[in-house]
Design an enzyme around this catalytic site. Structure first.
Site, PDB file in Angstrom:
ATOM      1  N   GLU A 176       1.062   0.581  -2.253  1.00  0.00           N
ATOM      2  CA  GLU A 176      -0.623  -0.026  -1.612  1.00  0.00           C
ATOM      3  C   GLU A 176      -0.364   0.747  -2.860  1.00  0.00           C
ATOM      4  O   GLU A 176      -0.491   1.214  -3.394  1.00  0.00           O
ATOM      5  CB  GLU A 176      -0.704   0.756  -0.519  1.00  0.00           C
ATOM      6  CG  GLU A 176      -0.466   0.005   0.797  1.00  0.00           C
ATOM      7  CD  GLU A 176      -0.942   0.788   1.757  1.00  0.00           C
ATOM      8  OE1 GLU A 176      -1.463   0.471   2.699  1.00  0.00           O
ATOM      9  OE2 GLU A 176      -0.789   1.931   2.018  1.00  0.00           O
ATOM     10  N   CYS A 201      -6.034   4.531  -7.868  1.00  0.00           N
ATOM     11  CA  CYS A 201      -4.857   5.291  -7.429  1.00  0.00           C
ATOM     12  C   CYS A 201      -3.542   4.224  -6.941  1.00  0.00           C
ATOM     13  O   CYS A 201      -3.955   3.113  -6.476  1.00  0.00           O
ATOM     14  CB  CYS A 201      -5.019   5.677  -6.307  1.00  0.00           C
ATOM     15  SG  CYS A 201      -4.172   6.456  -5.565  1.00  0.00           S
ATOM     16  N   CYS A 236       6.508  16.250   2.507  1.00  0.00           N
ATOM     17  CA  CYS A 236       5.510  17.006   2.157  1.00  0.00           C
ATOM     18  C   CYS A 236       5.208  17.399   3.845  1.00  0.00           C
ATOM     19  O   CYS A 236       4.841  15.673   4.148  1.00  0.00           O
ATOM     20  CB  CYS A 236       4.616  17.184   1.149  1.00  0.00           C
ATOM     21  SG  CYS A 236       5.454  16.947   0.211  1.00  0.00           S
ATOM     22  N   SER A 273       0.610  12.557 -10.815  1.00  0.00           N
ATOM     23  CA  SER A 273       0.336  13.835 -10.129  1.00  0.00           C
ATOM     24  C   SER A 273       2.362  13.685  -8.922  1.00  0.00           C
ATOM     25  O   SER A 273       3.111  13.178  -8.940  1.00  0.00           O
ATOM     26  CB  SER A 273      -0.051  13.685  -8.791  1.00  0.00           C
ATOM     27  OG  SER A 273      -0.873  14.423  -7.564  1.00  0.00           O
ATOM     28  N   CYS A 290      -6.538   9.388   0.831  1.00  0.00           N
ATOM     29  CA  CYS A 290      -5.250  10.564  -0.209  1.00  0.00           C
ATOM     30  C   CYS A 290      -4.647  10.751   1.590  1.00  0.00           C
ATOM     31  O   CYS A 290      -4.822  10.888   2.063  1.00  0.00           O
ATOM     32  CB  CYS A 290      -5.387  11.950  -0.113  1.00  0.00           C
ATOM     33  SG  CYS A 290      -6.058  11.946  -1.603  1.00  0.00           S
TER      34      CYS A 290
HETATM   35  N1  SAH Z   1       4.446  12.636  -4.445  1.00  0.00           N
HETATM   36  C1  SAH Z   1       2.889  13.255  -5.313  1.00  0.00           C
HETATM   37  C2  SAH Z   1       1.874  11.800  -5.737  1.00  0.00           C
HETATM   38  C3  SAH Z   1       1.064  11.727  -4.321  1.00  0.00           C
HETATM   39  S1  SAH Z   1      -0.165  12.312  -5.077  1.00  0.00           S
HETATM   40  C4  SAH Z   1       2.134  13.874  -5.254  1.00  0.00           C
HETATM   41  O1  SAH Z   1       2.651  14.659  -4.526  1.00  0.00           O
HETATM   42  O2  SAH Z   1       1.629  14.847  -6.666  1.00  0.00           O
HETATM   43  C5  SAH Z   1      -1.529  12.171  -2.970  1.00  0.00           C
HETATM   44  C6  SAH Z   1      -1.928  13.451  -2.538  1.00  0.00           C
HETATM   45  O3  SAH Z   1      -2.436  13.923  -1.035  1.00  0.00           O
HETATM   46  C7  SAH Z   1      -1.240  14.537  -2.783  1.00  0.00           C
HETATM   47  O4  SAH Z   1      -1.710  16.076  -3.058  1.00  0.00           O
HETATM   48  C8  SAH Z   1      -1.072  14.938  -1.261  1.00  0.00           C
HETATM   49  O5  SAH Z   1      -0.729  16.109  -0.901  1.00  0.00           O
HETATM   50  C9  SAH Z   1      -2.061  14.548  -1.049  1.00  0.00           C
HETATM   51  N2  SAH Z   1      -1.922  14.074   0.673  1.00  0.00           N
HETATM   52  C10 SAH Z   1      -1.382  13.565   1.015  1.00  0.00           C
HETATM   53  N3  SAH Z   1      -1.821  13.693   1.999  1.00  0.00           N
HETATM   54  C11 SAH Z   1      -2.474  13.869   2.666  1.00  0.00           C
HETATM   55  C12 SAH Z   1      -3.727  13.705   3.877  1.00  0.00           C
HETATM   56  N4  SAH Z   1      -3.315  13.349   4.290  1.00  0.00           N
HETATM   57  N5  SAH Z   1      -4.866  14.261   3.466  1.00  0.00           N
HETATM   58  C13 SAH Z   1      -5.218  14.724   2.528  1.00  0.00           C
HETATM   59  N6  SAH Z   1      -3.955  14.797   1.679  1.00  0.00           N
HETATM   60  C14 SAH Z   1      -2.924  14.243   1.669  1.00  0.00           C
END
Ligand code: SAH
Length: 373
Positions: free
Chosen positions: A97, A110, A121, A203, A346
């Site tokens: 996506e 993005c 995570c 990121s 996100c």
């Molecule tokens: N793997 C990389 C790229 C993903 S970035 C990283 O961890 O930085 C996407 C961002 O959105 C990251 O900071 C992630 O932790 C955050 N994120 C993931 N799931 C989310 C959610 N459900 N709501 C808000 N932020 C979220």
């Protein structure tokens, strides 16, 4: 398929240096790289044969050994707020996506770097799906090329539609660093997309060896997904913290920022989870942790998805968190939720599925469903 057959060269993913060396292999002069890259990235040619001012000999050689592969768009969804989400088919057959977020004169794309993610995570829906495959540099650049081409007609008054790129889609960029480095190089190169190094952001959840390698190879901006002010909590939320704890991560980032010079800062991403990491004592601890650290802070109120037990905090507690940090002198933004009506916010990418067993089958299913819609 004969496994010994070398894959064709993925032209869209070649940095200028790589393109020059590939062309040298065909006996071509370095200036040819500029010509080919302009065809690929400025004029978005689909076929090698369309590069009409390139010699027939080189085009024939390219046809045999190289290809222009832009991932195919399976579906496009447009949110009420103008955010757009495309589902695209990766080489592995699985769906990835890409999200475009327009904000005034700014347009942020993005981009995904992997299909799925291994890091798990706890609050991320991509993480729930496990890891499927890496994207190639060409597939990463291809997402930008596709978006620019599709949006250009609509934003014809602008000379650039995508002004910012964030590698914040599916995947952990620093676990696919060999593909990510040339991809961001093409994004920043004037022969590619000419996006300023300050506006291309990688990121990471905290892959420290990757940050150390980035320092040697790029001057793109860096964001880290911190999400907790101490190791005890971060170990739970972002399991890679057990391997690379906060102090080690912040040291690597400080080093990266210093190496860039020019007062560049690191973006700290902090997803606010109700009752988990959004409490008064936690913001105090965060302010102490980040004191004198060269950063700006992005707070992301959690975006829920089906099956998650985490909750978004109230607007008041988000406000409290922000005000406290601002009061301590940190530049702190709350990332407004965009595109959540199309699951493009996100952490919602390729959401909806929580089973971890048959990963590739599941991605195929998502792709096929989307294609049928
Ligand atoms: N793997 C990389 C790229 C993903 S970035 C990283 O961890 O930085 C996407 C961002 O959105 C990251 O900071 C992630 O932790 C955050 N994120 C993931 N799931 C989310 C959610 N459900 N709501 C808000 N932020 C979220």
């Amino acid at each position: 398929m004969n496994q010994l057959t070398p894959e064709k060269i993925d032209l869209l993913g070649l940095s200028q240096a790589q393109m020059t060396s590939v062309l040298a292999g065909y006996g071509e002069k370095p200036y040819r790289a500029a010509q080919v890259m302009k065809w690929l990235h400025h004029r978005s040619v689909m076929k090698i044969d369309d590069m009409t001012d390139i010699s027939k000999k080189l085009r024939t050689e390219f046809e045999a050994g190289a290809e222009i592969h832009e991932p195919e768009v399976l579906s496009e969804k447009v949110s009420r707020d103008g955010t757009r989400k495309w589902l695209m088919r990766s080489r592995s057959g699985s769906a990835i996506e890409t999200v475009f977020i327009p904000e005034g004169n700014r347009g942020t794309l993005c981009v995904s770097s992997q299909v799925g993610c291994i890091l798990d995570c706890k609050f991320c829906s991509t993480g729930k799906q496990g890891f499927n495959s890496n994207l190639t540099a060409g597939e990463i650049v291809g997402q930008l090329r596709m978006a620019e081409r599709r949006l250009r007609a609509e934003f014809e008054d602008r000379n650039r539609v995508v002004t910012n790129v964030v590698l914040m889609g599916m995947g952990e960029p620093l676990l696919n660093i060999d593909q990510v480095i040339p991809a961001v190089s093409v994004m920043m190169d004037d022969l590619g997309y000419g996006i300023s190094k300050r506006k291309v952001t990688i990121s990471t959840a905290g892959v420290v060896p990757g940050i150390l390698r980035l320092k040697e190879t790029t001057d793109a901006s860096l964001a880290i997904s911190l999400h907790a002010p101490n190791d005890a909590l971060r170990d739970q939320l972002v399991p890679i913290n057990r391997k690379y704890p906060i102090a080690m991560l912040l040291d690597a980032c400080r080093d990266y920022a210093e190496n860039l010079g020019e007062k560049r800062t690191i973006t700290i991403e902090y997803t606010l989870l109700d009752g988990v990491n959004d409490q008064a004592e936690q913001v105090r601890e965060l302010a102490v942790l980040l004191k004198n650290f060269p950063c700006k802070i992005n707070l992301i109120p959690f975006n829920p998805y089906p099956g998650t037990t985490f909750k978004r905090p109230s607007a008041a507690s988000v406000r409290y968190f922000q005000d406290y940090l601002v009061g301590k002198g940190f530049s702190t933004m709350v990332r407004t939720t965009r595109g959540d009506d199309i699951d493009a916010a996100c952490g919602q990418l390729a959401g909806q599925v929580v089973d971890r067993t048959s990963r590739s089958a599941r991605y195929q299913r998502i792709a096929l469903q989307a294609a049928a819609e």
